[in-house]
Design an enzyme around this catalytic site. Structure first.
Site, PDB file in Angstrom:
ATOM      1  N   GLU A  30      -5.932 -11.137  -0.982  1.00  0.00           N
ATOM      2  CA  GLU A  30      -6.671 -10.637   0.060  1.00  0.00           C
ATOM      3  C   GLU A  30      -8.153 -10.808  -0.221  1.00  0.00           C
ATOM      4  OE1 GLU A  30      -5.277  -7.404   2.270  1.00  0.00           O
ATOM      5  OE2 GLU A  30      -3.233  -7.766   1.965  1.00  0.00           O
ATOM      6  N   GLU A  89       0.676  -1.216  -0.087  1.00  0.00           N
ATOM      7  CA  GLU A  89      -0.022   0.009  -0.044  1.00  0.00           C
ATOM      8  C   GLU A  89       0.943   1.218  -0.075  1.00  0.00           C
ATOM      9  OE1 GLU A  89      -2.702  -0.438   3.290  1.00  0.00           O
ATOM     10  OE2 GLU A  89      -3.768  -2.182   2.308  1.00  0.00           O
TER      11      GLU A  89
HETATM   12  C1  XIL Z   1      -5.787  -6.918   8.328  1.00  0.00           C
HETATM   13  C2  XIL Z   1      -5.882  -7.903   9.216  1.00  0.00           C
HETATM   14  O1  XIL Z   1      -7.143  -8.602   8.542  1.00  0.00           O
HETATM   15  C3  XIL Z   1      -6.515  -7.468  10.465  1.00  0.00           C
HETATM   16  O2  XIL Z   1      -6.581  -8.707  11.353  1.00  0.00           O
HETATM   17  C4  XIL Z   1      -5.542  -6.651  11.302  1.00  0.00           C
HETATM   18  O3  XIL Z   1      -5.593  -6.234  12.443  1.00  0.00           O
HETATM   19  C5  XIL Z   1      -4.931  -5.629  10.338  1.00  0.00           C
HETATM   20  O4  XIL Z   1      -4.675  -5.926   9.047  1.00  0.00           O
HETATM   21  N1  XIL Z   1      -4.743  -4.868   3.856  1.00  0.00           N
HETATM   22  C6  XIL Z   1      -3.708  -5.628   4.253  1.00  0.00           C
HETATM   23  C7  XIL Z   1      -3.947  -6.732   5.276  1.00  0.00           C
HETATM   24  O5  XIL Z   1      -2.927  -5.770   3.392  1.00  0.00           O
HETATM   25  O6  XIL Z   1      -2.757  -6.972   5.959  1.00  0.00           O
HETATM   26  C8  XIL Z   1      -4.987  -6.107   6.118  1.00  0.00           C
HETATM   27  O7  XIL Z   1      -5.300  -6.988   6.985  1.00  0.00           O
HETATM   28  C9  XIL Z   1      -6.322  -5.832   5.485  1.00  0.00           C
HETATM   29  C10 XIL Z   1      -5.835  -4.696   4.495  1.00  0.00           C
END
Ligand code: XIL
Length: 455
Positions: A364, A254
């Site tokens: 994701e 990001e």
């Molecule tokens: C999120 C997780 O799902 C949570 O459990 C944690 O507290 C915060 O991060 N983008 C990403 C992930 O790259 O690492 C994030 O995951 C969600 C958004």
């Protein structure tokens, strides 16, 4: 009388030395003659031992035993273990024995019998269906270390249906790095060892992310050059620690904001606009130095498909990384909704990565059905809309050229544990049901949608 006491004590300790000779712990060796029905378990000689006690189990922590292999006594330094099932994971360990004395347990050796278990694989398991494709890819799941207990529903579903894992948060910098050069590997090591022991690919997520900066680094009072040196040290140490065990890393996560500019993070402020490339180069150098020349390095970001300004910026970053020969692939997070992005938007986004010769990780995936908080229970209408959207995503992914496929990872197993309603970034107003399993681990229509997307 004193002389008598000294004599008595001496006599005792001499006696002790003769009878209580501590038995060394044996070293178990890799098996020989592995076949469909068994293998030969081997170990090293331990002086003063008269026999060995062999345990064989399908459970790594030996909570159960193969019949007749719970401390089976053997006088030799090997034993032909027979009567096993084909294509199955077994574990063995030994102890040395001398009369009543028994040593500690040896190391544990893992062995998979050849052939197949003859139990037909269930074609409704995701990875089973994917692995039958002409050009398969990894089916990934985001997990937490606490979910990996042998025999738990997570464990069973993971082993049945998934071929890759990403840590949901336990491999991020704020979890691993407690101070400069000080690391807490416990949870991350557990995740990596689980993948390695079960033939499940391990994707590392993520080395550098603005939302997972440890407090000590936020507070770092050194110069910018010293800050950069800390980041380099972290990347080097983590990549080295997992060299050969983690097959791919999200190096930077990001780095672009939603307006299409470089995100104004502590990394940009302290290290300047070339920080992304620097991080990739440090990761590569560390992997090569550790002898891992096949580590795959990914840049990972979200919401590029429907936001052209952001997409353009991400792809110009990817161009730079590609020109520097620093990158292998791109992760598209895909925290989508049942309405957006459209099929055409997703295809256009992924096809840009194909044109650049990058591996593609849908990294994701989850699909919200209640982003407007207009339903209070999961309705049939949304269930079917979500199913169609999962199917569409899998179809798009599966249509990619073989060389660009890597993994399609789902961000969590059960709806009730999804990050979506709790996320501070998303500001999601209510409950949601974004995943493939309900709170009882039952497959949802979205899971059927995934399977149908492979047809
Ligand atoms: C999120 C997780 O799902 C949570 O459990 C944690 O507290 C915060 O991060 N983008 C990403 C992930 O790259 O690492 C994030 O995951 C969600 C958004």
């Amino acid at each position: 009388m004193l002389a008598g006491l000294v004599f008595f004590l001496n006599a005792c300790s001499n006696d002790d030395n003769q009878t209580v000779e501590t038995l060394e712990t044996p070293v178990a060796n890799a098996p020989k003659d592995v076949n469909d029905h068994g293998f030969k378990a081997k170990w090293n000689y331990v002086s003063h031992s008269k026999s060995y006690l062999l345990d064989v189990s399908t459970a790594e922590n030996f909570t159960s035993f193969v019949p007749n292999y719970n401390a089976k006594e053997i006088t030799d330094l090997n034993d032909a273990v027979t009567g096993l099932t084909g294509g199955t994971q077994y574990y063995y360990r030994v102890r040395a024995k001398n009369e009543t004395q028994i040593s500690d347990y040896s190391n544990v050796i893992a062995v998979v019998t050849t052939g197949t278990s003859n139990i037909p694989e269930d074609p409704t398991f995701l990875k089973v269906k994917v692995n039958k494709l002409a050009n398969p890819f990894f089916v990934g799941m985001a997990i937490k270390a606490s979910q990996l207990t042998n025999g738990s529903p997570y464990d069973v579903i993971l082993k049945n249906e998934f071929s890759s894992i990403s840590a949901e948060y336990e491999m991020k910098m704020d979890q691993i790095s407690t101070a400069s050069g000080v690391y807490n590997w416990a949870a991350a090591d557990k995740i990596v060892a689980y993948g390695n022991a079960n033939n499940i690919n391990v994707h590392g997520h993520a080395l550098v992310w603005h939302n997972a900066v440890p407090q000590w680094l936020k507070d770092f009072s050194g110069t910018d050059a010293e800050f950069a040196a800390e980041v380099k040290k972290y990347i080097t140490d983590v990549v080295t620690h997992y060299a050969g065990k983690v097959k791919s890393w999200d190096v930077v996560n990001e780095a672009v904001d939603d307006s299409g500019a470089m995100r104004n993070t502590i990394f940009l402020q302290r290290m300047g606009p070339n920080y992304v490339k620097d991080c990739f180069q440090w990761a590569r150098e560390a992997a090569n130095a550790a002898g891992d020349t096949s580590l795959l390095l990914f840049y990972n970001d979200y919401a590029t498909s429907a936001n052209t300004a952001k997409q353009d910026k991400v792809f110009s970053l990817l161009d730079d990384l590609k020109a520097a020969k620093a990158i292998d692939g791109v992760g598209f997070q895909m925290h989508n909704t049942y309405l957006s992005p459209t099929k055409a938007q997703i295809e256009a986004d992924l096809n840009k990565a194909v044109a650049k010769g990058l591996k593609i990780h849908v990294s994701e995936l989850d699909i919200q059905v209640n982003q407007f908080n207009d339903i209070s229970a999961f309705t049939n209408e949304r269930r079917l809309a979500q199913k169609a959207k999962y199917k569409e995503m899998v179809q798009i992914y599966n249509a990619l050229p073989a060389a660009n496929k890597y993994a399609l990872t789902i961000w969590g197993m059960r709806d009730n544990e999804s990050w979506i309603p709790f996320s501070t970034e998303l500001n999601h107003p209510g409950n949601d049901w974004p995943l493939l399993y309900d709170s009882n681990f039952a497959v949802k229509s979205s899971h059927t949608g995934f399977l149908e997307g492979l047809d």
